[in-house]
Enzyme design. Structure first.
Site, short mmCIF file in Angstrom:
data_model
loop_
_atom_site.label_atom_id
_atom_site.label_comp_id
_atom_site.label_asym_id
_atom_site.label_seq_id
_atom_site.Cartn_x
_atom_site.Cartn_y
_atom_site.Cartn_z
N ASN A 104 14.86 -1.67 3.58
CA ASN A 104 13.19 -1.03 4.33
C ASN A 104 12.60 -0.71 2.89
O ASN A 104 11.84 -1.36 2.10
CB ASN A 104 13.92 0.01 5.04
CG ASN A 104 11.36 -0.20 5.94
OD1 ASN A 104 10.78 0.53 5.17
ND2 ASN A 104 11.64 -0.92 6.69
N ILE A 130 11.00 -4.47 8.39
CA ILE A 130 9.88 -4.38 8.60
C ILE A 130 9.08 -3.60 9.77
O ILE A 130 9.60 -4.35 10.69
CB ILE A 130 9.27 -5.40 8.27
CG1 ILE A 130 9.52 -6.84 6.84
CG2 ILE A 130 7.66 -5.22 7.69
CD1 ILE A 130 8.96 -8.16 7.34
N ASP A 131 8.41 -2.54 9.58
CA ASP A 131 8.36 -1.89 9.83
C ASP A 131 6.47 -1.44 10.77
O ASP A 131 6.10 -1.80 9.79
CB ASP A 131 8.71 -0.13 10.48
CG ASP A 131 10.08 -0.23 10.85
OD1 ASP A 131 11.34 -0.32 11.08
OD2 ASP A 131 10.59 1.05 10.42
N VAL A 132 6.36 -2.05 11.97
CA VAL A 132 4.72 -2.66 12.68
C VAL A 132 4.00 -1.59 13.14
O VAL A 132 4.91 -1.45 14.24
CB VAL A 132 4.41 -4.10 12.61
CG1 VAL A 132 3.25 -4.17 12.64
CG2 VAL A 132 5.11 -4.75 11.85
N MET A 143 4.37 -0.31 7.48
CA MET A 143 4.38 0.74 7.62
C MET A 143 6.47 1.24 6.79
O MET A 143 7.28 0.08 6.88
CB MET A 143 4.26 1.89 8.58
CG MET A 143 3.93 1.63 9.14
SD MET A 143 2.01 2.62 8.58
CE MET A 143 2.54 3.65 8.37
#
Length: 256
Positions: A104, A130-132, A143
């Site tokens: 990440n 992928i952090d959203v 993020m």
């Protein structure tokens, strides 16, 4: 030919302990991760995802001693993410028994790491995470560093970038829905699943098998990951590691 979707428990580590967050904050202690891994092994889950939520924020690498113990107790495919910054760390994770690594913060800081790892070990073993998070206007922002640092680009743009670099899968997490247990963000999932050709693993929001079915069928995800659904039970969120029965999954149409 229909391929049965993967349903993936996701375990969070913090300083060697099993925890669960809400919206990526306020980790709650759940117990010993080794005991949880043993239970999931007995339940024959499809796959197990292990994420160290503090490693990248603290600038620490993977806890290889703990991870080696986890790999010894696990009898299902394992993926790991958290604090990975070098090819040698990736190589060591594969050596101790992990089938996939999840990148990440590292790949967004250094895209060459993802490309090099995919070239050396194969795309099938490299997952881009992928952090959203959504703002008050419901716009999506990607993020890193455990949801604390914004990065440029939409979720779909980052997913295409990861695919081009050689990632074999996308782990897509909704920060806002983390531990809410009220369903996945189907709009977010669709936006990424339609943007890439590689599998997308939906994460964040599952409270039931029905939520997983929605992520797969309406969102277009290839797999569904969940945390709270597997470690909390009942309206009071009692700590109890459990797995949906296979007959329930067939009855709900998750399996066919």
């Amino acid at each position: 030919m229909f391929q049965r979707p993967r349903l993936i428990p996701c375990l969070l580590l913090s300083e060697g302990n099993l925890v669960k967050t809400r919206r990526f904050r306020d980790p709650v202690y759940l117990g010993d991760p080794i005991n949880a891994v043993k239970i999931f092994s007995e339940k024959c889950v499809d796959e197990l995802c292990v994420l160290d939520i503090e490693a990248s924020k603290n600038g620490a690498g993977p806890d290889f001693d703990l991870l080696a113990e986890i790999a010894t107790e696990a009898f299902m495919p394992l993926s790991y993410g958290g604090g990975i910054t070098t090819v040698e760390q990736i190589r060591r994770l594969f050596h101790i028994g992990f089938e996939k690594v999840i990148l990440n913060t590292a790949w967004q800081n250094d895209p060459a790491l993802l490309e090099t790892a995919a070239g050396l070990f194969g795309s099938q073993s490299i997952v881009a995470s992928i952090d959203v998070r959504q703002d008050v206007l419901r716009r999506y922002h990607c993020m890193t560093c455990g949801g604390t640092r914004p990065v440029e680009g939409t979720p779909a743009e980052l997913a295409r970038r990861a695919e081009a670099a050689g990632a074999g899968e996308i782990l897509l997490g909704s920060i806002d829905r983390d531990s809410a247990m009220q369903g996945y963000d189907l709009k977010l999932i669709r936006s990424v699943a339609e943007a890439v050709r590689i599998p997308v693993i939906a994460s964040g929001g599952a409270g039931s098998a029905a939520d997983m079915k929605a992520a797969l069928e309406q969102g277009g995800a290839h797999a569904a990951a969940a945390g709270s659904m597997y470690v909390f039970y009942g309206p009071r969120r009692a700590v109890l590691i459990h797995v949906p029965e296979e007959k329930e999954l067939y009855a709900m149409g998750v399996y066919r």
